[in-house]
Design a protein around this motif. Structure first.
Motif, PDB file in Angstrom:
ATOM      1  N   VAL A 203       0.862  -1.186   0.000  1.00  0.00           N
ATOM      2  CA  VAL A 203       0.000   0.000   0.000  1.00  0.00           C
ATOM      3  C   VAL A 203       0.894   1.230   0.000  1.00  0.00           C
ATOM      4  O   VAL A 203       1.785   1.352   0.852  1.00  0.00           O
ATOM      5  N   GLU A 204       0.664   2.141  -0.952  1.00  0.00           N
ATOM      6  CA  GLU A 204       1.493   3.345  -1.064  1.00  0.00           C
ATOM      7  C   GLU A 204       0.601   4.579  -1.198  1.00  0.00           C
ATOM      8  O   GLU A 204      -0.433   4.522  -1.864  1.00  0.00           O
ATOM      9  N   VAL A 205       1.031   5.662  -0.575  1.00  0.00           N
ATOM     10  CA  VAL A 205       0.355   6.941  -0.723  1.00  0.00           C
ATOM     11  C   VAL A 205       1.413   8.007  -0.973  1.00  0.00           C
ATOM     12  O   VAL A 205       2.372   8.145  -0.204  1.00  0.00           O
ATOM     13  N   TYR A 206       1.245   8.770  -2.062  1.00  0.00           N
ATOM     14  CA  TYR A 206       2.171   9.837  -2.428  1.00  0.00           C
ATOM     15  C   TYR A 206       1.691  11.149  -1.808  1.00  0.00           C
ATOM     16  O   TYR A 206       0.501  11.485  -1.867  1.00  0.00           O
ATOM     17  N   THR A 207       2.608  11.886  -1.201  1.00  0.00           N
ATOM     18  CA  THR A 207       2.266  13.138  -0.543  1.00  0.00           C
ATOM     19  C   THR A 207       3.200  14.254  -1.005  1.00  0.00           C
ATOM     20  O   THR A 207       4.319  14.007  -1.453  1.00  0.00           O
ATOM     21  N   ASP A 208       2.732  15.482  -0.840  1.00  0.00           N
ATOM     22  CA  ASP A 208       3.552  16.632  -1.226  1.00  0.00           C
ATOM     23  C   ASP A 208       4.632  16.938  -0.187  1.00  0.00           C
ATOM     24  O   ASP A 208       5.695  17.446  -0.528  1.00  0.00           O
ATOM     25  N   THR A 209       4.328  16.646   1.073  1.00  0.00           N
ATOM     26  CA  THR A 209       5.260  17.022   2.140  1.00  0.00           C
ATOM     27  C   THR A 209       5.595  15.826   3.035  1.00  0.00           C
ATOM     28  O   THR A 209       4.838  14.852   3.114  1.00  0.00           O
ATOM     29  N   GLU A 210       6.727  15.930   3.707  1.00  0.00           N
ATOM     30  CA  GLU A 210       7.120  14.890   4.659  1.00  0.00           C
ATOM     31  C   GLU A 210       6.128  14.816   5.813  1.00  0.00           C
ATOM     32  O   GLU A 210       5.834  13.732   6.321  1.00  0.00           O
ATOM     33  N   ALA A 211       5.598  15.975   6.234  1.00  0.00           N
ATOM     34  CA  ALA A 211       4.663  16.004   7.360  1.00  0.00           C
ATOM     35  C   ALA A 211       3.419  15.165   7.063  1.00  0.00           C
ATOM     36  O   ALA A 211       2.911  14.449   7.940  1.00  0.00           O
ATOM     37  N   GLU A 212       2.912  15.245   5.828  1.00  0.00           N
ATOM     38  CA  GLU A 212       1.740  14.457   5.450  1.00  0.00           C
ATOM     39  C   GLU A 212       2.053  12.965   5.492  1.00  0.00           C
ATOM     40  O   GLU A 212       1.252  12.151   5.967  1.00  0.00           O
ATOM     41  N   ALA A 213       3.238  12.602   4.985  1.00  0.00           N
ATOM     42  CA  ALA A 213       3.641  11.194   5.006  1.00  0.00           C
ATOM     43  C   ALA A 213       3.813  10.706   6.448  1.00  0.00           C
ATOM     44  O   ALA A 213       3.421   9.580   6.787  1.00  0.00           O
ATOM     45  N   GLN A 214       4.382  11.542   7.294  1.00  0.00           N
ATOM     46  CA  GLN A 214       4.578  11.166   8.691  1.00  0.00           C
ATOM     47  C   GLN A 214       3.234  10.969   9.404  1.00  0.00           C
ATOM     48  O   GLN A 214       3.100  10.100  10.274  1.00  0.00           O
ATOM     49  N   GLU A 215       2.240  11.762   9.029  1.00  0.00           N
ATOM     50  CA  GLU A 215       0.922  11.645   9.650  1.00  0.00           C
ATOM     51  C   GLU A 215       0.292  10.293   9.334  1.00  0.00           C
ATOM     52  O   GLU A 215      -0.307   9.644  10.204  1.00  0.00           O
ATOM     53  N   ILE A 216       0.432   9.841   8.083  1.00  0.00           N
ATOM     54  CA  ILE A 216      -0.103   8.529   7.711  1.00  0.00           C
ATOM     55  C   ILE A 216       0.662   7.424   8.433  1.00  0.00           C
ATOM     56  O   ILE A 216       0.078   6.444   8.905  1.00  0.00           O
ATOM     57  N   LYS A 217       1.987   7.589   8.528  1.00  0.00           N
ATOM     58  CA  LYS A 217       2.806   6.597   9.244  1.00  0.00           C
ATOM     59  C   LYS A 217       2.383   6.519  10.710  1.00  0.00           C
ATOM     60  O   LYS A 217       2.340   5.419  11.294  1.00  0.00           O
ATOM     61  N   LYS A 218       2.054   7.649  11.288  1.00  0.00           N
ATOM     62  CA  LYS A 218       1.618   7.685  12.681  1.00  0.00           C
ATOM     63  C   LYS A 218       0.336   6.874  12.869  1.00  0.00           C
ATOM     64  O   LYS A 218       0.139   6.209  13.886  1.00  0.00           O
ATOM     65  N   LEU A 219      -0.532   6.923  11.853  1.00  0.00           N
ATOM     66  CA  LEU A 219      -1.806   6.212  11.929  1.00  0.00           C
ATOM     67  C   LEU A 219      -1.670   4.719  11.682  1.00  0.00           C
ATOM     68  O   LEU A 219      -2.289   3.900  12.359  1.00  0.00           O
ATOM     69  N   PHE A 220      -0.848   4.354  10.675  1.00  0.00           N
ATOM     70  CA  PHE A 220      -0.849   2.973  10.194  1.00  0.00           C
ATOM     71  C   PHE A 220       0.508   2.269  10.252  1.00  0.00           C
ATOM     72  O   PHE A 220       0.613   1.114   9.815  1.00  0.00           O
ATOM     73  N   GLY A 221       1.555   2.925  10.750  1.00  0.00           N
ATOM     74  CA  GLY A 221       2.879   2.320  10.713  1.00  0.00           C
ATOM     75  C   GLY A 221       3.468   2.424   9.321  1.00  0.00           C
ATOM     76  O   GLY A 221       3.182   3.365   8.588  1.00  0.00           O
TER      77      GLY A 221
END
Length: 279
Positions: free
Chosen positions: A39-57
């Motif tokens: 499962v992959e999600v592309y984001t504009d910023t590192e903060a957005e990617a970190q937020e998803i990681k916080k939710l789902f690992g």
């Protein structure tokens, strides 16, 4: 551009598809073993990617040497719900104004894609709202309010208020979902909607509702039927969804054992949505 990714068992593909449905930046791929998905999600910023990681690992990394400026959110046709509602994922005010002129008399709901959530146009959600339109017409001038279990983007609660519900209470165990739902409520300029971070399996209702919508995975729904039964008024209307076809009979039997029955069942693809009430 950043990318969040996570490996998961193929048996969880439906859950991931449901979570990111409508998000144009999400990609789900089955690996060669056929037992694992990425499962992959592309984001504009590192903060957005970190937020998803916080939710789902999972993990994040930065992507380079790509012309990401060429990537844009694809146009999605607005969803027409009976003759009452139009749901759009557009962030463009001009597009919303155009829909208002094109469909006079219909309520326009804007639910843009979020990094961790889709646009709310999943088959289960849209079918729930269609059933809700029918209930609202039956209610006519009778006052009613609604409980929205597994609110997600908040689109069902927003739709209910626009259809005439005096107030709505949306619940979700996911704090990010509650944040997104509250943002969507504000963006659509509707009031008298309360969103709370609540685990339905630990919740004890202190009142009853004439209309309840429970759009969540069948494994949770089955466990929640006793509390749903307690929260539903004697002659209340219940809409359930998020149920896979091969899980419907089991779910229906458990509901019946809890004093609930369903007179209308709609199957769209692999998903089931049903409307009913007390036996």
């Amino acid at each position: 551009m950043w990318i969040w990714s996570k490996l998961s068992g193929v048996q969880w593909m439906d859950a991931w598809e449901d979570r990111f449905h409508g998000n144009p930046n999400a990609v789900i791929s089955r690996l060669k073993t056929q037992k694992t998905i990425r499962v992959e999600v592309y984001t504009d910023t590192e903060a957005e990617a970190q937020e998803i990681k916080k939710l789902f690992g999972g993990s994040i990394r930065k992507l380079v040497h790509k012309n990401w400026a060429l990537i844009k959110e694809p146009d999605r046709a607005p969803i027409r719900i009976r003759s009452s509602l139009i749901i759009t994922g557009s962030r463009d005010d001009g597009a919303v104004d155009k829909l208002t002129k094109e469909f006079p008399g219909r309520h326009i709901i804007r639910i843009p894609a979020d990094m961790a959530f889709g646009t709310g146009d999943h088959a289960t959600t849209s079918t729930c709202i269609r059933m809700l339109v029918d209930i609202a017409k039956e209610k006519d001038t009778t006052p009613w309010d609604m409980l929205d279990l597994g609110t997600g983007t908040g689109v069902i609660a927003i739709a209910a208020r626009m259809l005439g519900a005096a107030s709505c209470h949306g619940m979700d165990f996911d704090p990010q979902a509650v944040t997104v739902a509250r943002r969507n409520v504000r963006a659509n300029h509707v009031g008298k909607i309360n969103m709370s971070e609540t685990d339905v399996l630990k919740w004890q209702p202190d009142r009853q509702w004439p209309v309840i919508v429970a759009n969540m995975f069948s494994t949770i729904l089955q466990q929640a039927f006793p509390v749903i039964t307690a929260a539903l008024e004697k002659d209340g209307h219940l809409i359930v969804s998020g149920i896979l076809r091969d899980q419907w009979e089991e779910t229906r039997e458990i509901a019946h054992a809890c004093g609930l029955q369903f007179e209308k069942v709609i199957i769209k693809g692999k998903w089931v949505t049903a409307r009913g009430g007390h036996c």
